[in-house]
Scaffold this motif. Sequence first.
Motif, short mmCIF file in Angstrom:
data_model
loop_
_atom_site.label_atom_id
_atom_site.label_comp_id
_atom_site.label_asym_id
_atom_site.label_seq_id
_atom_site.Cartn_x
_atom_site.Cartn_y
_atom_site.Cartn_z
N THR A 281 -62.95 68.15 33.73
CA THR A 281 -63.18 69.43 33.05
C THR A 281 -62.58 69.36 31.66
O THR A 281 -61.57 68.70 31.43
CB THR A 281 -62.55 70.61 33.81
OG1 THR A 281 -61.14 70.44 33.83
CG2 THR A 281 -63.08 70.68 35.23
N LEU A 282 -63.23 70.06 30.76
CA LEU A 282 -62.88 69.94 29.35
C LEU A 282 -61.43 70.33 29.08
O LEU A 282 -60.66 69.57 28.49
CB LEU A 282 -63.78 70.86 28.52
CG LEU A 282 -65.07 70.28 27.99
CD1 LEU A 282 -65.68 71.27 27.02
CD2 LEU A 282 -64.82 68.95 27.32
N SER A 283 -61.06 71.52 29.51
CA SER A 283 -59.71 72.00 29.18
C SER A 283 -58.67 71.09 29.79
O SER A 283 -57.66 70.75 29.14
CB SER A 283 -59.51 73.42 29.70
OG SER A 283 -60.70 74.14 29.62
N ALA A 284 -58.89 70.68 31.04
CA ALA A 284 -57.92 69.80 31.69
C ALA A 284 -57.84 68.46 30.97
O ALA A 284 -56.75 67.89 30.81
CB ALA A 284 -58.31 69.60 33.16
N ALA A 285 -58.96 67.96 30.50
CA ALA A 285 -58.96 66.68 29.80
C ALA A 285 -58.15 66.78 28.51
O ALA A 285 -57.31 65.92 28.20
CB ALA A 285 -60.40 66.25 29.50
N VAL A 286 -58.35 67.87 27.77
CA VAL A 286 -57.59 68.05 26.54
C VAL A 286 -56.11 68.17 26.86
O VAL A 286 -55.25 67.59 26.18
CB VAL A 286 -58.10 69.29 25.78
CG1 VAL A 286 -57.18 69.60 24.60
CG2 VAL A 286 -59.52 69.07 25.30
N GLU A 287 -55.80 68.93 27.92
CA GLU A 287 -54.39 69.13 28.30
C GLU A 287 -53.75 67.80 28.68
O GLU A 287 -52.62 67.50 28.28
CB GLU A 287 -54.32 70.13 29.46
CG GLU A 287 -53.13 71.04 29.41
CD GLU A 287 -52.62 71.23 27.99
OE1 GLU A 287 -51.52 70.71 27.71
OE2 GLU A 287 -53.29 71.86 27.15
N THR A 288 -54.47 67.00 29.44
CA THR A 288 -53.94 65.70 29.85
C THR A 288 -53.67 64.83 28.63
O THR A 288 -52.61 64.18 28.53
CB THR A 288 -54.96 64.99 30.77
OG1 THR A 288 -55.22 65.82 31.89
CG2 THR A 288 -54.44 63.64 31.22
N LEU A 289 -54.61 64.82 27.71
CA LEU A 289 -54.42 63.99 26.53
C LEU A 289 -53.20 64.45 25.73
O LEU A 289 -52.36 63.66 25.31
CB LEU A 289 -55.67 64.03 25.65
CG LEU A 289 -55.57 63.17 24.39
CD1 LEU A 289 -55.45 61.69 24.76
CD2 LEU A 289 -56.76 63.38 23.48
N ARG A 290 -53.10 65.74 25.57
CA ARG A 290 -51.98 66.27 24.80
C ARG A 290 -50.65 65.94 25.47
O ARG A 290 -49.67 65.53 24.81
CB ARG A 290 -52.12 67.77 24.62
CG ARG A 290 -51.18 68.30 23.55
CD ARG A 290 -50.77 69.71 23.85
NE ARG A 290 -51.81 70.67 23.54
CZ ARG A 290 -52.17 71.00 22.29
NH1 ARG A 290 -51.60 70.40 21.27
NH2 ARG A 290 -53.09 71.90 22.10
#
Lengths: 294, 294
Positions: A281-290
């Motif tokens: 999922t988009l938001s989770a992917a961004v959160e993981t990267l951050r």
Amino acid sequence: MYTIKQAALRSGVNVALLRAWERRYGVVAPIRTDSGYRLYDDEAISRLQAMRGLVDGGWSPRQAAEHVAAARPDELHALAKQSAPEDGPSTDPVAAFVEGATRIDSRAIERALDDMFASGSFERVVEERLYPALAALGDAWADGRVDVAGEHAAAAAVLRRLGMAFEAAGSASRADRPILVGLPPDARHEVAALAFATAARRAGLSVSYLGADVPAASWIEAVRLTGARAVVLGVALEQDVTAAEQVVTALGGSASEVVIAVGGRRSESVRNGAVVRLPNTLSAAVETLRATLD
Amino acid sequence: MYTIKQAALRSGVNVALLRAWERRYGVVAPIRTDSGYRLYDDEAISRLQAMRGLVDGGWSPRQAAEHVAAARPDELHALAKQSAPEDGPSTDPVAAFVEGATRIDSRAIERALDDMFASGSFERVVEERLYPALAALGDAWADGRVDVAGEHAAAAAVLRRLGMAFEAAGSASRADRPILVGLPPDARHEVAALAFATAARRAGLSVSYLGADVPAASWIEAVRLTGARAVVLGVALEQDVTAAEQVVTALGGSASEVVIAVGGRRSESVRNGAVVRLPNTLSAAVETLRATLD
DNA sequence: CTATGTCTGGACAAACATTAGACATGACAC
DNA sequence: GTGTCATGTCTAATGTTTGTCCAGACATAG
């Protein structure tokens, strides 16, 4: 400033009708030359285009004129793609999207995407509308209900829409080390990668988007040149896995301190060790990267 | 300083018309010799070129003259759509574009494109800024000054920008038979095709954009489904010529009444008979297509 | 001197716009 | 059915704009 003929050409409303609309509804009020010729400005053209769009979409000219007259100039473009107030069963933008692809109608596809993206935040719309719509499109293609041409037209429209969102997201102009997003060699499915790049930008990260089919050597060169903090590879198809693995290996061997991440439907198949696997999922992917970067 | 004949040659305005424009609109005010001969300076030539460009672009001469008369000298070359060969484009945004590609900086590339597209009408910017910028990018890539990754990032940004323009162009024409724009099988250089699709929309035509790599069978199916009035194939590279010819042949054999047109840098190599070859400038290409349809 | 270029002022036809009103068609109410 | 209204298209008469052309006089270069 355009003469009536030019205005007719640009708005798709013929000269006689254009005068009739002015006379009957006052939808535009062109200024006149000394000799009485009408002169239309760009806003007038936009109003006529909007009216044309509404009438084509099933509105009565009178109602359309009322809406167009009441709209602010910046609302006109969106107005032109609206459909009739009492539209039939196909008010679901996902269905409308597939239906537009079936008919190979760029405008209908754009309207469906407009509807989708007007209905919520970028991330939610992508997850809950766009991806289901693309899945439905894939099904329709597999069933032979949609031709390759329709699928192409729809995919191109989706990329345009995501590209607009990516551009619109550009705010965090701190010149810090960027995140590079792109696809491995020979891979061409940009949708998820561009959606992720957009979501990352919206989260305040500095993102450079490299696009499809980036050779391994160029990934290394890009990391060296930009001093990237992270590289995100999109892996949408099984056939892209090997290429992705090669890019990961090459980047790992180049001894830079870059975070290497993979995302996309087939990212789990990438088997290299030193890789961050982003959730789907988009938001989770961004959160993981951050989180990984901190 | 030029005599009226020289001025006519350089501006592309014939002698009689040149005098008529001076008499009627005062668009230029050449100094006179003792014997009364007109003498034109470079600024006068620029004004005439600008006026010529606007008139060719569909403006009424009176309106064009007002604009040209009101413009400062440094704005003139931006006004003309078809300017003289010797006045090169301003180097700023073009250089910034290549420089952004060198550094693989999506933000810088987007900024450069913003600058370009803020400086005039879509057609003019594409012809006079974007194409030179892409040519410069190609040179830089050939010289090794720009990596493939930078070229990818720049190309992706250009396509995003064109996509936005395509969406913004409104497509307000009635729901009549569309024009299909796309690339033949295996062709992937979308820039010129998307630019043309946008210009055509801006001119009021109904355009569906199919994108890259469309199989011949799908072209036929698309024409059948949409009842397209015309098909426009982009042919950017020599290697795409054969595929384009096959598409043309297939479409011609399918016995529909569709106009088949080819455009792009290598369109002259397409050797089929029943094909309309579009000129290499955007406005002229749109005009040619429109004339063919009438 | 001759051939070519340029000047002025006017003329002209074709393309383009204007207005007011008429008309055909289709939707809808009664 | 009939009547009414909304709407897109068309006509006729008139006016404007614009590219081109002409005649006769003068200028310039070879």
